[in-house]
Design an enzyme around this catalytic site. Structure first.
Site, PDB file in Angstrom:
ATOM      1  N   HIS A 108      22.271  45.409  78.406  1.00  0.00           N
ATOM      2  CA  HIS A 108      21.746  44.067  78.125  1.00  0.00           C
ATOM      3  C   HIS A 108      22.510  43.032  78.930  1.00  0.00           C
ATOM      4  O   HIS A 108      21.929  42.191  79.610  1.00  0.00           O
ATOM      5  CB  HIS A 108      21.854  43.772  76.631  1.00  0.00           C
ATOM      6  CG  HIS A 108      21.512  42.368  76.263  1.00  0.00           C
ATOM      7  ND1 HIS A 108      20.230  41.880  76.315  1.00  0.00           N
ATOM      8  CD2 HIS A 108      22.290  41.339  75.870  1.00  0.00           C
ATOM      9  CE1 HIS A 108      20.227  40.616  75.955  1.00  0.00           C
ATOM     10  NE2 HIS A 108      21.464  40.258  75.684  1.00  0.00           N
ATOM     11  N   ARG A 115      14.543  48.339  80.317  1.00  0.00           N
ATOM     12  CA  ARG A 115      15.842  47.916  80.861  1.00  0.00           C
ATOM     13  C   ARG A 115      16.691  49.154  81.119  1.00  0.00           C
ATOM     14  O   ARG A 115      17.206  49.772  80.197  1.00  0.00           O
ATOM     15  CB  ARG A 115      16.529  46.977  79.869  1.00  0.00           C
ATOM     16  CG  ARG A 115      17.991  46.722  80.185  1.00  0.00           C
ATOM     17  CD  ARG A 115      18.600  45.628  79.348  1.00  0.00           C
ATOM     18  NE  ARG A 115      18.469  45.776  77.927  1.00  0.00           N
ATOM     19  CZ  ARG A 115      19.250  46.543  77.154  1.00  0.00           C
ATOM     20  NH1 ARG A 115      20.198  47.283  77.697  1.00  0.00           N
ATOM     21  NH2 ARG A 115      19.069  46.593  75.851  1.00  0.00           N
ATOM     22  N   TYR A 126      23.647  53.238  71.630  1.00  0.00           N
ATOM     23  CA  TYR A 126      22.471  53.076  70.778  1.00  0.00           C
ATOM     24  C   TYR A 126      21.186  53.685  71.325  1.00  0.00           C
ATOM     25  O   TYR A 126      20.150  53.606  70.684  1.00  0.00           O
ATOM     26  CB  TYR A 126      22.231  51.589  70.466  1.00  0.00           C
ATOM     27  CG  TYR A 126      22.114  50.680  71.672  1.00  0.00           C
ATOM     28  CD1 TYR A 126      20.925  50.589  72.400  1.00  0.00           C
ATOM     29  CD2 TYR A 126      23.195  49.901  72.081  1.00  0.00           C
ATOM     30  CE1 TYR A 126      20.819  49.757  73.499  1.00  0.00           C
ATOM     31  CE2 TYR A 126      23.090  49.061  73.185  1.00  0.00           C
ATOM     32  CZ  TYR A 126      21.909  48.993  73.881  1.00  0.00           C
ATOM     33  OH  TYR A 126      21.808  48.166  74.970  1.00  0.00           O
TER      34      TYR A 126
END
Length: 367
Positions: free
Chosen positions: A264, A260, A273
């Site tokens: 998200h 990805r 992160y």
């Protein structure tokens, strides 16, 4: 059938054809070019929708940047009687099935619920509760089995179910239950996991101590891991799995190993992160770039073909941008009539109270 730890790959990131044991790509360059077109248009729609959210025109958007090959390759393996159960990120598959992109925006703009004919398009409504669609798909597949749409002598009389979910959904109980039922009843369903490495902010290493596709063996389900950025390999593997299901040979579990590139959802900040170096590494594996390189080297497409595709992509972008702002506002009182054939007395009172409240704003701009 459990494949090795390496994934199935038929087209390298450099755009070179390679061989993989047990799988071949049985289509011509025209088909590959058609897949490239679907990937480019899918990415453009996704990019426009993300920009619309950033401008405050959508409440939320789940980007699919980088996952185009996993979606288009698998979507290209679907036949007339098959049924697709998506999660909420399969935008390229939806476009391939003829879903109007503006219908996909309605939910995220808040002007309607999920709004397309799932039967006509053979594409179920988006599922926003993580993992529930795996159970829905398995139940639907068992129904097809009992309706005699599986294992017939004429392949045209057979169908199967393709269900999408992400790596994070494999941690949900619904997915495990679906695998149990599918294995127990040899349901004609293909579980297609887009392993994009991150379940929001949780890396895949925290979710599973072994590669995801190997978990299916515990349920007695054949499994395979495929390069999710290789549209040729994804199509070949999904065709194999769907053919198995249609013949009545039961379920298959496919792990499409992809990434990805975006967030998200647009409420997420992936810089919190994950490292930029990781993203840059995966940019070098871009699913669109490798197909474009291959077709150009083969002489199957040229710059004029790419220019025409860019023009088509721009037309789509304009339609999405302008059409989003023109989506009609919902008439809230309609929802009482749409929910029940016969409205219960308590809800009738609620409706009447709302309409009386709304009437107090007549003549004003606000509703």
């Amino acid at each position: 059938m459990v494949r090795s730890e390496e994934f199935i790959q038929l087209l390298t990131p450099e755009g070179e054809r390679v061989e993989a044991e047990g799988f071949t790509y049985d289509h011509d360059d025209a088909t590959i070019a058609a897949n490239l077109r679907h990937m480019v248009l899918g990415r453009r729609f996704d990019t426009e929708a993300t920009a619309l959210q950033r401008k405050g025109q959508l409440g939320l958007w789940p980007p699919a940047l980088g996952q185009e090959a996993a979606q288009v390759g698998s979507g290209a393996a679907v036949a007339d009687l098959d049924m697709i159960f998506p999660s909420y990120r399969e935008h390229s598959v939806a476009l391939m099935r003829g879903i109007d992109p503006l219908d996909m925006l309605k939910t995220f703009r808040g002007t309607a619920m999920v709004d397309w004919d799932s039967v006509a398009h053979r594409f179920h409504l988006y599922s926003f509760v993580i993992g529930t669609q795996a159970l829905h798909a398995t139940g639907y597949a068992m129904g097809m089995q009992r309706d005699g749409v599986v294992g017939n002598p004429d392949p045209a009389d057979n169908g199967a179910v393709l269900v999408y979910f992400g790596d994070g959904a494999t941690s949900q109980g619904d997915v495990s239950e679906a695998l149990v039922f599918a294995a127990s009843y040899d349901a004609p369903v293909v579980f297609f996991v887009q392993n994009n490495q991150w379940a929001i902010s949780e890396p895949i290493e925290r979710q599973s101590r072994i590669p995801l596709y190997r978990r299916a063996t515990g349920f007695g389900i054949p499994s395979v891991r495929v390069d999710g950025n290789d549209v040729l390999a994804v199509q070949a593997v999904t065709e194999w799995a769907m053919d198995r299901a249609r013949r009545g040979e039961g379920p298959t579990f496919i792990e499409a190993f992809t990434y990805r590139m975006g967030a998200h959802t647009t409420s997420d900040d992936p810089t919190k992160y994950r490292e930029r170096a990781e993203e840059e590494e995966w940019r070098g594996k871009d699913p669109i770039a490798r197909v474009r390189s291959y077709l150009l080297a083969r002489g199957a497409i040229d710059q004029a073909w790419l220019d025409a595709l860019e023009a088509e992509s721009e037309e789509l972008g304009v339609r999405v941008r302008e059409g989003c702002l023109e989506l009609p506002e919902p008439v809230l009182e309609d929802y009482w009539e749409l929910a029940y054939a016969t409205l219960p007395p308590g809800l009738a009172e609620q409706r009447d109270a709302y309409l009386a409240y709304e009437a107090g704003f007549e003549g004003e701009d606000a509703r």
